[in-house]
Design a protein around this motif. Sequence first.
Motif, mmCIF file in Angstrom:
data_model
loop_
_atom_site.group_PDB
_atom_site.id
_atom_site.type_symbol
_atom_site.label_atom_id
_atom_site.label_comp_id
_atom_site.label_asym_id
_atom_site.label_seq_id
_atom_site.Cartn_x
_atom_site.Cartn_y
_atom_site.Cartn_z
ATOM 1 N N GLY A 353 9.346 67.008 19.392
ATOM 2 C CA GLY A 353 10.202 66.046 18.675
ATOM 3 C C GLY A 353 11.031 66.693 17.580
ATOM 4 O O GLY A 353 11.041 67.917 17.398
ATOM 5 N N GLY A 354 11.728 65.850 16.830
ATOM 6 C CA GLY A 354 12.574 66.315 15.737
ATOM 7 C C GLY A 354 11.823 66.299 14.420
ATOM 8 O O GLY A 354 10.597 66.219 14.393
ATOM 9 N N VAL A 355 12.585 66.337 13.300
ATOM 10 C CA VAL A 355 11.924 66.362 11.987
ATOM 11 C C VAL A 355 11.103 65.090 11.781
ATOM 12 O O VAL A 355 10.030 65.131 11.176
ATOM 13 N N ALA A 356 11.573 63.956 12.317
ATOM 14 C CA ALA A 356 10.722 62.750 12.330
ATOM 15 C C ALA A 356 10.139 62.662 13.723
ATOM 16 O O ALA A 356 10.854 62.340 14.665
ATOM 17 N N ASN A 357 8.878 62.989 13.886
ATOM 18 C CA ASN A 357 8.298 62.820 15.229
ATOM 19 C C ASN A 357 7.031 61.981 15.169
ATOM 20 O O ASN A 357 6.390 61.730 16.177
ATOM 21 N N MET A 358 6.662 61.521 13.980
ATOM 22 C CA MET A 358 5.516 60.630 13.789
ATOM 23 C C MET A 358 5.655 59.963 12.427
ATOM 24 O O MET A 358 6.472 60.381 11.613
ATOM 25 N N ILE A 359 4.863 58.930 12.179
ATOM 26 C CA ILE A 359 4.797 58.355 10.830
ATOM 27 C C ILE A 359 3.349 58.438 10.382
ATOM 28 O O ILE A 359 2.453 57.922 11.058
#
Length: 441
Positions: A353-359
């Motif tokens: 994924g990218g820099v946001a790939n989870m929360i």
Amino acid sequence: MSTGSSILSPSDAGYAEAKFAFDLHDQKPAAISTPTTVAGVQEAVRWARERGLKIANQATGHVAVALPDLEDALLLKPAIGLEPVIDHAEGFARVGAGTRWRPVVEAAAANGMATMHGSSATVGVVGYHLGGGLSFYARQHGLACNMVRAMEVVTADGEVARIDRDNEPDLFWALRGGGGLFATVTAIEFDLLPFAEVYGGASFWPVETAEAALSTWLDWTRSAPESVTSTFRIVNLPPFESVPEPIRGKNLVVIDGAALDNGDGDAFTARLEGLGDPVISQWGPMPAPAVSTMHGDPEDPVPAIGNSTTIDEVGDELVEAFVEAAGGDSGCSLIAAELRQLGGALRRPDPEGGVANMIDGEFLAFGVGLAAEPGMKAKTEGDLDRLMEAVSPWEGGRQYYNFAVGGATCHDCYPEDDIEALKAIRREYDPEELYLAPLDL
Ligand SMILES: Cc1cc2nc3c(=O)[nH]c(=O)nc-3n(C[C@H](O)[C@H](O)[C@H](O)COP(=O)(O)OP(=O)(O)OC[C@H]3O[C@@H](n4cnc5c(N)ncnc54)[C@H](O)[C@@H]3O)c2cc1C
């Protein structure tokens, strides 16, 4: 052939209409371009750079209020190929910049598929993915931006690139969560989900039910299946005719959600039955596009402001704190004080994924209210502060980009290593720092 790249300055006819934003923020850019072709975007980017202007990308203006001052900036609003293309055989969609979710959701459903849209069908598809993308299918499928296959962009030097995991992978990583600070996206391609019907719905109760409802819901979330993604809200619904009569203008508690397994959906709604008679309650299989309006987000422009944070390791004390800040006796005027259920696949990092790939959090706490005039804005800000204060004992430390609108920066969303990587990518692709975005680095 026209590139649709004409530049409007404040004295031009059409400027006032072109600067309009969904959140009704009065933007005052130095100039505006609404290109309808990729060549038009290139021309606009070069035009701004030659004049020493910054560039602010925009589609709908849902978060125009969060942009810095635009008096030395070109407001760039590409509207390119607004008819989404669905590749049924390969199971993906190709969507041009400027497109909102509604036509994409409908085109996918016509092909027997669903998209990872959020709670509003009027949000722009590109902007949504650039900030992550939290959908009602998220606990099973993770963030929407993990499902992006490719983007086409115009970079700050005016050049065109098609980027994916193999081509310009750094820029592709930054754009999946880092927002519109690195390039202008002209098209995006992402995977679709192989169904066109979903179990979903909502129940509304009188606000006096708030403590019992939150307690029951919180308890259920502790062992909830990943197939269900739901939200809890205390709402002050507007007195608009578009709101169904029994709930119009009322202070209520709402639980809504979607289940990708009918049995899990039935088990979830069975848990809510002990909460007494709802004002309205409707659950069951529905066409996938209905999920994009189920949350009742505004269809028409509205001057709203919000704030949010992620919370974790939540104890039962949250119930009292949340209801004290936003319940019936609180005097809270927020349209919604909300907890969105996170976890499941959303919490597992996607190495591709990218820099946001989870929360990294159990819930997203979010509040939104009206700011039509200064008095109303001050009241909303006070109510938002109280809500954020109430959930602060469980704050997870990181914000979620797409909801981080309360003066946050990328630092509030990502760890320091990622911030350094984003800065390096910006230096490579936009060394003059032309691009402005709601969250700076
Ligand atoms: C009512 C409502 C409901 C929402 N629900 C959800 C939800 O359920 N889940 C979720 O994850 N988010 C949700 N959001 C947040 C939303 O996804 C973000 O605010 C998103 O950035 C909005 O994109 P936009 O294009 O509509 O807005 P805009 O204000 O037009 O754009 C926002 C930003 O995106 C960038 N951008 C837009 N287009 C481009 C482009 N072509 N190239 C480069 N950068 C670009 C720019 O930096 C711009 O400032 C919601 C927002 C609202 C207002």
